[in-house]
Each structure stands twice: as structure tokens, then as C-alpha cells.
Scaffold this motif. Structure first.
Motif, PDB file in Angstrom:
ATOM      1  N   ALA A 141       0.839  -1.207   0.000  1.00 49.29           N
ATOM      2  CA  ALA A 141       0.000   0.000   0.000  1.00 49.29           C
ATOM      3  C   ALA A 141       0.873   1.255   0.000  1.00 49.29           C
ATOM      4  O   ALA A 141       0.560   2.237  -0.693  1.00 49.29           O
ATOM      5  N   MET A 142       1.968   1.242   0.760  1.00 46.58           N
ATOM      6  CA  MET A 142       2.862   2.401   0.803  1.00 46.58           C
ATOM      7  C   MET A 142       3.532   2.637  -0.553  1.00 46.58           C
ATOM      8  O   MET A 142       3.838   3.773  -0.903  1.00 46.58           O
ATOM      9  N   GLN A 143       3.729   1.570  -1.299  1.00 49.06           N
ATOM     10  CA  GLN A 143       4.360   1.688  -2.606  1.00 49.06           C
ATOM     11  C   GLN A 143       3.342   1.947  -3.708  1.00 49.06           C
ATOM     12  O   GLN A 143       3.711   2.088  -4.869  1.00 49.06           O
ATOM     13  N   GLY A 144       2.070   1.988  -3.344  1.00 44.40           N
ATOM     14  CA  GLY A 144       1.024   2.257  -4.322  1.00 44.40           C
ATOM     15  C   GLY A 144       0.753   1.103  -5.262  1.00 44.40           C
ATOM     16  O   GLY A 144       0.273   1.297  -6.373  1.00 44.40           O
ATOM     17  N   VAL A 145       1.036  -0.111  -4.808  1.00 43.74           N
ATOM     18  CA  VAL A 145       0.838  -1.299  -5.637  1.00 43.74           C
ATOM     19  C   VAL A 145      -0.419  -2.004  -5.164  1.00 43.74           C
ATOM     20  O   VAL A 145      -0.581  -2.266  -3.973  1.00 43.74           O
ATOM     21  N   GLY A 146      -1.301  -2.309  -6.100  1.00 39.07           N
ATOM     22  CA  GLY A 146      -2.490  -3.072  -5.758  1.00 39.07           C
ATOM     23  C   GLY A 146      -2.129  -4.538  -5.593  1.00 39.07           C
ATOM     24  O   GLY A 146      -1.181  -5.027  -6.199  1.00 39.07           O
ATOM     25  N   MET A 147      -2.900  -5.240  -4.751  1.00 34.58           N
ATOM     26  CA  MET A 147      -2.586  -6.648  -4.524  1.00 34.58           C
ATOM     27  C   MET A 147      -3.871  -7.437  -4.389  1.00 34.58           C
ATOM     28  O   MET A 147      -4.780  -7.047  -3.667  1.00 34.58           O
ATOM     29  N   SER A 148      -3.920  -8.563  -5.113  1.00 38.41           N
ATOM     30  CA  SER A 148      -5.081  -9.448  -5.026  1.00 38.41           C
ATOM     31  C   SER A 148      -4.971 -10.306  -3.769  1.00 38.41           C
ATOM     32  O   SER A 148      -3.936 -10.330  -3.102  1.00 38.41           O
ATOM     33  N   GLY A 149      -6.027 -11.017  -3.476  1.00 40.26           N
ATOM     34  CA  GLY A 149      -5.999 -11.928  -2.334  1.00 40.26           C
ATOM     35  C   GLY A 149      -4.957 -13.020  -2.510  1.00 40.26           C
ATOM     36  O   GLY A 149      -4.265 -13.388  -1.561  1.00 40.26           O
ATOM     37  N   THR A 150      -4.829 -13.514  -3.726  1.00 37.45           N
ATOM     38  CA  THR A 150      -3.810 -14.534  -4.013  1.00 37.45           C
ATOM     39  C   THR A 150      -2.415 -13.960  -3.843  1.00 37.45           C
ATOM     40  O   THR A 150      -1.528 -14.618  -3.288  1.00 37.45           O
ATOM     41  N   GLY A 151      -2.215 -12.734  -4.317  1.00 37.34           N
ATOM     42  CA  GLY A 151      -0.916 -12.084  -4.157  1.00 37.34           C
ATOM     43  C   GLY A 151      -0.566 -11.877  -2.694  1.00 37.34           C
ATOM     44  O   GLY A 151       0.581 -12.081  -2.281  1.00 37.34           O
ATOM     45  N   LEU A 152      -1.566 -11.478  -1.899  1.00 39.49           N
ATOM     46  CA  LEU A 152      -1.340 -11.294  -0.463  1.00 39.49           C
ATOM     47  C   LEU A 152      -0.999 -12.623   0.193  1.00 39.49           C
ATOM     48  O   LEU A 152      -0.092 -12.705   1.018  1.00 39.49           O
ATOM     49  N   PHE A 153      -1.709 -13.674  -0.189  1.00 35.72           N
ATOM     50  CA  PHE A 153      -1.452 -15.005   0.365  1.00 35.72           C
ATOM     51  C   PHE A 153      -0.040 -15.479   0.025  1.00 35.72           C
ATOM     52  O   PHE A 153       0.703 -15.924   0.900  1.00 35.72           O
ATOM     53  N   LEU A 154       0.339 -15.368  -1.255  1.00 38.94           N
ATOM     54  CA  LEU A 154       1.678 -15.797  -1.675  1.00 38.94           C
ATOM     55  C   LEU A 154       2.766 -14.930  -1.032  1.00 38.94           C
ATOM     56  O   LEU A 154       3.804 -15.427  -0.608  1.00 38.94           O
TER      57      LEU A 154
END
Length: 183
Positions: free
Chosen positions: A87-100
Motif C-alpha cells: 500500500a505504501m508503494q502504491g501497488v495493488g494486490m489481489s488476495g492470491t498475491g497477499l497469500f503468496l
């Protein structure tokens, strides 16, 4: 504005999260490895973590030697760290991305915990400071990891090379898992 050296705010957030996560994972492994809880350093870890972990333990009871409260707390903190940094880097993340990302950074944190404790324990053995509570704390964390390697690679000429082998195994494992999870 961040230059080629990275963003200091991201660095500080990551360091603060990793400190908390290191302590939570250390608490988990101290119980898993049946550490000496009379050691002053271990007691300090317990006193630091109890205010956060005791309410979680009301819901998540330990299973055998597994302190699920400290494990779940550590994993939640890793997930929060990954989310906060992206979030600080302004990058969106999916649930799968967060999990990985959570899996990867949890693995990195645990392997880094063992890397640094094995390294510190090896340095302490060279300095001959075998009786301090800090060294006993490091022994409690590292012996279950180093002992299996020590059985395969006995001391050569009085020099124990098993900590070096463990450090190499950790580095290779981090590379392999990093390539698998993060491409």
C-alpha cells in the motif's frame, strides 16, 4: 521521492514489523523446541509477548508443543506487513498475491531467524562465552536445527562445520523458495 536506495519509510515499517514477527516466531519455536523457560532471555521474550498472545490463547489453545497463538499472530503480522508495504508503494494486490506474499515473507522471516541465531551462536562459540543466558537462548533455538546436520557432518579436527552447513542450506532454500513463489 525515493532514489535508487529505496524508500526509508518502507524500510522502517518493514523493520518494525519484522522485529515483532521475529519475536513472535521465536516464542513459537522456543515452545516447540522445549526451551529452558527459566533462562532470563527466554523469560524476557515471554514477558514481551504475553500481553498480546494471552487474549489470542483464549480462542486458540496450544496443541501439544505448538503454540498456535504465537504462530497465528506472527502470520497475521506478516500479512499486515505485506499489505502495508504494498500500500505504501502504491501497488495493488489481489488476495492470491497477499497469500503468496505472506507465505514467502513468513518463510523468509523464519529462515532469517535461524540464519542469524545460528550465526550468532557460532560467533559466541568462537569467543568462548558459553555460559551466558544469551548463548543458552541461542542454543535453545539452534540446537534442534543444527543437531541433525551435526550427525551427518561430525566435527573435523575439533572444528564443528555443521553451523556453516546450516547457513548454506538456509541460503539455498531461500533462493529456491523465492524462485518458486515469486517467479
Amino acid at each position: 521521492m525515493s532514489g535508487s536506495f529505496g524508500d526509508p519509510s518502507v524500510f522502517l515499517v518493514r523493520m518494525l514489523f519484522e522485529l515483532v514477527i521475529f519475536i513472535a516466531f521465536a516464542r513459537y519455536f522456543l515452545q516447540l523446541f522445549r526451551a529452558n523457560f527459566y533462562n532470563p532471555v527466554t523469560q524476557a521474550v515471554v514477558k514481551i509477548t504475553d500481553p498480546v498472545l494471552n487474549p489470542i490463547r483464549a480462542v486458540l489453545k496450544p496443541v501439544g508443543r505448538h503454540d498456535l497463538a504465537s504462530l497465528v499472530f506472527a502470520l497475521v503480522m506478516v500479512a499486515l506487513m505485506v499489505w502495508a508495504i504494498t500500500a505504501m508503494q502504491g501497488v495493488g494486490m489481489s488476495g492470491t498475491g497477499l497469500f503468496l506474499g505472506t507465505l514467502y515473507f513468513a518463510f523468509l522471516t523464519v529462515t532469517n531467524l535461524f540464519f542469524w541465531t545460528v550465526l550468532l551462536r557460532a560467533v559466541a562459540s568462537w569467543l568462548g562465552n558459553e555460559r551466558s543466558p544469551g548463548v543458552a537462548f541461542l542454543d535453545d533455538l539452534t540446537d534442534p536445527v543444527v543437531a541433525p546436520v551435526r550427525r551427518v557432518l561430525p566435527p573435523i579436527g575439533g572444528i564443528d562445520l555443521s553451523p556453516l552447513a546450516v547457513l548454506l542450506i538456509i541460503q539455498v532454500a531461500q533462493m529456491v523458495v523465492g524462485n518458486l513463489l515469486m517467479g
